[in-house]
Design an enzyme around this catalytic site. Structure first.
Site, mmCIF file in Angstrom:
data_model
loop_
_atom_site.group_PDB
_atom_site.id
_atom_site.type_symbol
_atom_site.label_atom_id
_atom_site.label_comp_id
_atom_site.label_asym_id
_atom_site.label_seq_id
_atom_site.Cartn_x
_atom_site.Cartn_y
_atom_site.Cartn_z
ATOM 1 N N LYS A 174 79.989 80.832 -23.261
ATOM 2 C CA LYS A 174 79.242 79.812 -23.995
ATOM 3 C C LYS A 174 77.785 79.825 -23.554
ATOM 4 C CE LYS A 174 78.453 75.321 -23.484
ATOM 5 N NZ LYS A 174 77.153 75.141 -24.178
ATOM 6 N N THR A 231 75.941 69.035 -12.902
ATOM 7 C CA THR A 231 77.008 69.643 -13.702
ATOM 8 C C THR A 231 77.911 70.509 -12.836
ATOM 9 O OG1 THR A 231 75.508 69.659 -15.605
ATOM 10 C CG2 THR A 231 77.495 70.999 -15.765
ATOM 11 N N GLU A 249 75.846 78.832 -9.757
ATOM 12 C CA GLU A 249 74.441 79.055 -9.417
ATOM 13 C C GLU A 249 73.685 77.852 -9.953
ATOM 14 O OE1 GLU A 249 70.856 79.413 -9.216
ATOM 15 O OE2 GLU A 249 71.005 80.659 -11.004
ATOM 16 N N CYS A 283 64.813 78.875 -12.027
ATOM 17 C CA CYS A 283 65.384 78.256 -10.824
ATOM 18 C C CYS A 283 64.725 78.774 -9.559
ATOM 19 C CB CYS A 283 66.888 78.478 -10.777
ATOM 20 S SG CYS A 283 67.375 80.219 -10.770
ATOM 21 N N GLU A 386 64.611 68.415 -8.235
ATOM 22 C CA GLU A 386 64.183 69.521 -9.092
ATOM 23 C C GLU A 386 63.577 68.986 -10.387
ATOM 24 O OE1 GLU A 386 66.017 73.811 -10.284
ATOM 25 O OE2 GLU A 386 67.260 72.075 -10.741
#
Length: 482
Positions: A174, A231, A249, A283, A386
């Protein structure tokens, strides 16, 4: 309006529910396509087709699986210019960046694992006694799930599916619903690349719907996810009793540490890039710049001068170096972070506001100025959370110990960049960094054979090279009496 489709059991098809989601172009703020709003019905169909395809695919000679991946890599290369434009429109990044980085790396990912699997050998063990010998070989897991993020859409999509397929697994993948276009375009090439129906399935939709169905499906035995830390924590909780293999990750709050003895010109050029590439939406971007006090003022002023010359432009223009952030909601999150930093005592040295639309086409787009802030406390939100946008903080330090303390002070531990010409210091400081990756006098140099991933809240597991092939296989030891 152009309609994307799922790719299930070798066929392009709409969501079983018949529902759709709008796909927004970040540079204009307008819907330009729509994607299937898939749910558990579609994921179940994809898993069933993958289960049916698995026995033959897993037993297929490695050379044949490799050839399928190599043909898919060739398709990326053949379509690179068109797909780079599609990526720029879908994501908001400059088309030049999409072509030079995203398409190039996507092709490399597929080609690398196509050949790596041919060198992934079984392990033999020296006999522990005169009568027995052991060997260990690795077996594909079965049906695996791959969920990729919106910042590097095709780049990270292929980074996951390539090793899974090379190892002999069947995949239900996905892409992010925010940037689905290039994964859809790739799915239109799967049949021509020679993959049997059911081996490689692509399901579009929302995370809480299609994504959750992949995460919790009992027949998906392993899951590779890249995305936000919150998440990732939810996925760990949701799969706690199922014993799925997980590779997560997650986020980063990466420090760039600049010592006074560094090549400051090189450090300056690279830090601008590591801070604001892809609008800061990588990231691995440097979001905290730690500068030795003796050179702090001069380095800061030069950094600010360069940032002030950066002007966001239309992502589809070849001369554009900085585009739009990915969505309206993300733009608002970034602006909220800047406002909070100012409330915490920060001083905005560059940017700090929305950027003007570069042309009439982009009048409704999501553009943010590259922003530099100093004077914020070490433990404030800007230095701990972040932002994932074109916003960086500057902090001075006096000693090596203080630099390490600042660099390691967050819950994250993905990467760090270290600038010094002292070789002993480089090795000493790098070893003490609480990160999965340290770049010394460079940034974003990636050898695909090396392990990739973070520590602490930046994730679980490693991707890349044989680490990825190990994740997507299970070892079996065989002991033979001689």
């Amino acid at each position: 309006m152009f309609a994307l489709q799922n790719f299930i059991n070798g066929k392009l098809q709409n969501a079983a529910s018949g529902q759709w989601l709008e796909n927004i172009e970040p540079a204009t703020g307008k819907a330009y396509s729509r994607i299937p709003r898939s749910d558990a019905q579609d994921v179940n169909a994809a898993v069933e087709s993958a289960k049916e395809a698995f026995p033959a695919w897993s037993k297929m000679p490695i050379e044949q699986r490799s050839a399928c991946l190599l043909r898919l890599a060739e398709a990326v290369g053949a379509n690179a210019h068109d797909w780079a434009e599609a990526e720029a429109r879908d994501n908001g990044k400059p088309v030049s960046l999409a072509l030079a980085v995203d398409m190039k790396r996507s092709q490399q990912n597929l080609a690398f694992f196509a050949t790596a699997i041919q060198h992934f050998a079984s392990e033999a063990h020296i006999p522990s006694g005169p009568e027995h010998i052991n060997y260990t070989h690795r077996k594909p897991i079965g049906v695996v799930g791959c969920i990729s993020p919106w910042n590097l859409p095709l780049y990270l999509f292929t980074w996951k599916v390539a090793p899974a397929l090379a190892a002999g697994n069947c995949v239900v993948a996905k892409p992010s619903e925010v940037t689905p276009m290039t994964a859809f375009l790739l799915s239109t090439c799967i049949e021509a690349a020679g993959f049997p129906p059911g081996v490689f399935n692509v399901v579009h939709g929302l995370g809480p719907e299609a994504g959750e169905a992949i995460v919790t499906h009992k027949d998906i035995k392993a899951l590779s996810f890249t995305g936000g830390t919150a998440t990732g924590a939810h996925i760990q909780r949701a799969t706690a009793g199922s014993f799925k293999k997980l590779s997560l990750e997650l986020g980063g709050k990466n420090a760039a540490v600049v010592f006074a003895d560094a090549d400051l010109d090189q450090a300056l050029q690279t830090t601008i890039r590591s801070s604001f590439a892809n609008q800061g939406q990588i990231c691995l971007c440097s979001s905290r710049i730690l500068i030795e006090r003796s050179v702090y003022a001069s380095f800061r002023d030069r950094l600010v001068e360069k940032a002030q010359r950066m002007v966001p432009g239309d992502p589809l223009r070849p001369e554009t170096k900085m585009g739009a952030v990915v969505s309206e909601g993300h733009r608002d999150k970034i602006m909220g972070a800047i406002e909070q930093a100012v409330a915490d005592g920060g001083k905005v040295l560059a940017g700090g506001s929305l950027a003007a639309a570069p042309n009439e086409r982009c009048a409704g787009g999501y553009f943010v100025q590259p922003t530099i802030i100093e004077g914020v406390p070490e433990l404030c939100d800007l230095n701990q959370q972040e932002v994932f946008g074109p916003v960086i903080s500057l902090m001075p330090f006096d000693t090596e110990e203080e630099a390490l303390s600042l660099a390691n002070s967050t819950a994250y531990g993905l990467s760090a960049t270290l600038w010094t010409q002292n070789l002993q210091r480089a090795h000493r400081v790098a070893a003490k960094m609480d990160t999965g990756i340290v770049w010394v006098n460079c940034w974003l140099v990636r050898d695909l054979r090396t392990p990739f991933g973070g520590v602490k809240s930046s994730g679980v597991g490693r991707e890349g090279g044989f680490e990825a092939l190990r994740f997507f296989t299970e070892p079996q030891n065989v002991c033979v009496q001689l």
